[in-house]
Design an enzyme around this catalytic site. Structure first.
Site, PDB file in Angstrom:
ATOM      1  N   ASP A 285     109.394 -95.464   7.025  1.00 11.60           N
ATOM      2  CA  ASP A 285     108.626 -96.088   5.950  1.00 11.60           C
ATOM      3  C   ASP A 285     108.734 -97.605   6.063  1.00 11.60           C
ATOM      4  OD1 ASP A 285     108.092 -93.566   4.695  1.00 11.60           O
ATOM      5  OD2 ASP A 285     110.103 -93.637   3.822  1.00 11.60           O
TER       6      ASP A 285
ATOM      7  N   ASP B  62     104.063 -93.782   8.361  1.00 11.31           N
ATOM      8  CA  ASP B  62     104.686 -93.126   7.215  1.00 11.31           C
ATOM      9  C   ASP B  62     104.363 -93.926   5.961  1.00 11.31           C
ATOM     10  OD1 ASP B  62     106.171 -91.231   5.811  1.00 11.31           O
ATOM     11  OD2 ASP B  62     107.717 -91.146   7.345  1.00 11.31           O
TER      12      ASP B  62
ATOM     13  N   ASP C  15     108.688 -95.743  -0.137  1.00 14.06           N
ATOM     14  CA  ASP C  15     109.113 -94.454  -0.670  1.00 14.06           C
ATOM     15  C   ASP C  15     110.467 -94.598  -1.353  1.00 14.06           C
ATOM     16  OD1 ASP C  15     106.810 -93.459   0.389  1.00 14.06           O
ATOM     17  OD2 ASP C  15     107.763 -92.006   1.729  1.00 14.06           O
TER      18      ASP C  15
ATOM     19  N   ARG D 106      98.842 -91.571  -3.504  1.00 13.14           N
ATOM     20  CA  ARG D 106     100.244 -91.896  -3.826  1.00 13.14           C
ATOM     21  C   ARG D 106     100.349 -93.319  -4.363  1.00 13.14           C
ATOM     22  NH1 ARG D 106     103.676 -89.215   1.262  1.00 13.14           N
ATOM     23  NH2 ARG D 106     102.725 -87.149   1.131  1.00 13.14           N
TER      24      ARG D 106
END
Length: 321
Positions: free
Chosen positions: A130, A159, A163, A216
């Site tokens: 990430d 990715d 996160d 997201r």
């Protein structure tokens, strides 16, 4: 006449901010957030007043961010990564100027606390890395960074940009830009992680600009999210609450977005959401369960949706502090 920067940054009191003042607690403004975080990440200081160290190579950066002593690490120039670099506790990572940062990989905050990441360009984090991973960590402030990738590849080629998972807690994500990506910001990585995540994953997102990020924005499981004064343009699905998560979505602007907020997709258990003061711009909402999270446990002042686009486009991203 176009308003000045200070005028654009001035936040009108509304919503829970008014509640805070009614309780005798002074609401904080985005101007105050330039030196300290507002929201669940309040009180995060990073390296504080430690003497800054400036680095321009990967080896020097890795050495500088290791360990838990208080430290301020200034990144000068763009450093190519393969994978992620672990950041120690009590650390501030600060980009120099408007074009410093990392490409190809990212930063990982694992089992640490009190970390500040500001003014970095973080681009094209190749999977499984990430741009920033926050894992089993508390007290984190991610502010005025520019996250980006591209949508020329398969959705799993890169990715996540940011996160937050594995029971992390007390995080503020403010004044960042997120651009040209499929999977923006995931909070809570799995439907099967209730034991670790329940009662944690408390995250505030404010004054961020999401541009051509597919989904997201964020996706939140189990936790509690406050999403206010953000500008979202070009999304398929933006805010996604699931697995019992509670989300307050307040005074945001959505443009060219199919679904602004959903609580009933992709997981066996729906989430909860409360919406107020948003400019949906024609976007749909899918709210299967009204939430109970209406008054965040901190002082803040949410500007009205009518001024969000001007404030965010002027102030978000690297090079703006």
């Amino acid at each position: 006449m176009r308003p000045t920067m200070s005028r654009r940054r001035f936040l009108a009191l509304s919503g829970a901010g008014a509640t805070a003042l009614a309780l005798g607690v002074p609401a904080l403004t985005a101007t105050a957030a330039e030196t300290s975080p507002i929201g669940f990440g309040a009180g995060t200081t990073g390296g504080g007043n430690a003497t800054p160290v400036t680095v321009s190579t990967l080896a020097a950066f890795k050495a500088a961010v290791t360990g838990n002593a208080a430290k301020v690490v200034r990144v000068s120039g763009l450093i190519t990564l393969s994978g992620q670099v672990d950041i120690g506790s009590n650390t501030t990572v600060l980009g120099v100027g408007s074009s410093s940062g990392f490409t190809g990989g990212g930063l990982r905050l694992k089992e640490v606390s009190n970390v500040v990441v500001r003014n970095l360009n973080i681009s094209k984090p190749l999977a499984p890395s990430d741009g920033i991973t926050v894992q089993e960590s508390t007290k984190v402030w991610i502010d005025h960074n520019s996250f980006s990738a591209d949508r020329d590849h398969d959705k799993d080629y890169y990715d996540g940009l940011l996160d937050i998972n594995h029971g992390s807690d007390f995080v503020t994500v403010s004044w960042n830009t997120f651009r040209d990506h499929f999977k923006g910001s995931l909070v809570g990585h799995s439907d099967n992680n209730a034991g670790e995540d329940t009662g944690h994953l408390r995250v505030t997102y404010h004054h961020n600009h999401f541009s051509d990020v597919y989904s997201r924005i964020p996706s939140l499981r189990f936790g509690t999210g406050h999403f206010y004064d953000n500008y979202v343009a070009g999304a398929d699905t933006a805010v996604h609450s699931r697995m019992g998560a509670q989300v307050l979505v307040e005074n945001n602007v959505f443009r060219s977005t199919k679904v602004a907020v959903t609580t009933n997709r992709s997981s066996d258990v729906d989430g909860y959401a409360v919406l107020r003061g948003n400019d949906l711009g024609g976007a749909a909402t899918e709210i299967s369960q009204a939430g109970s999270f209406t008054s965040p446990p901190y002082s803040y002042s949410a500007e009205p949706a009518s001024s969000v686009v001007a404030s965010v486009t002027a102030g978000a991203g690297a090079g703006k502090i």
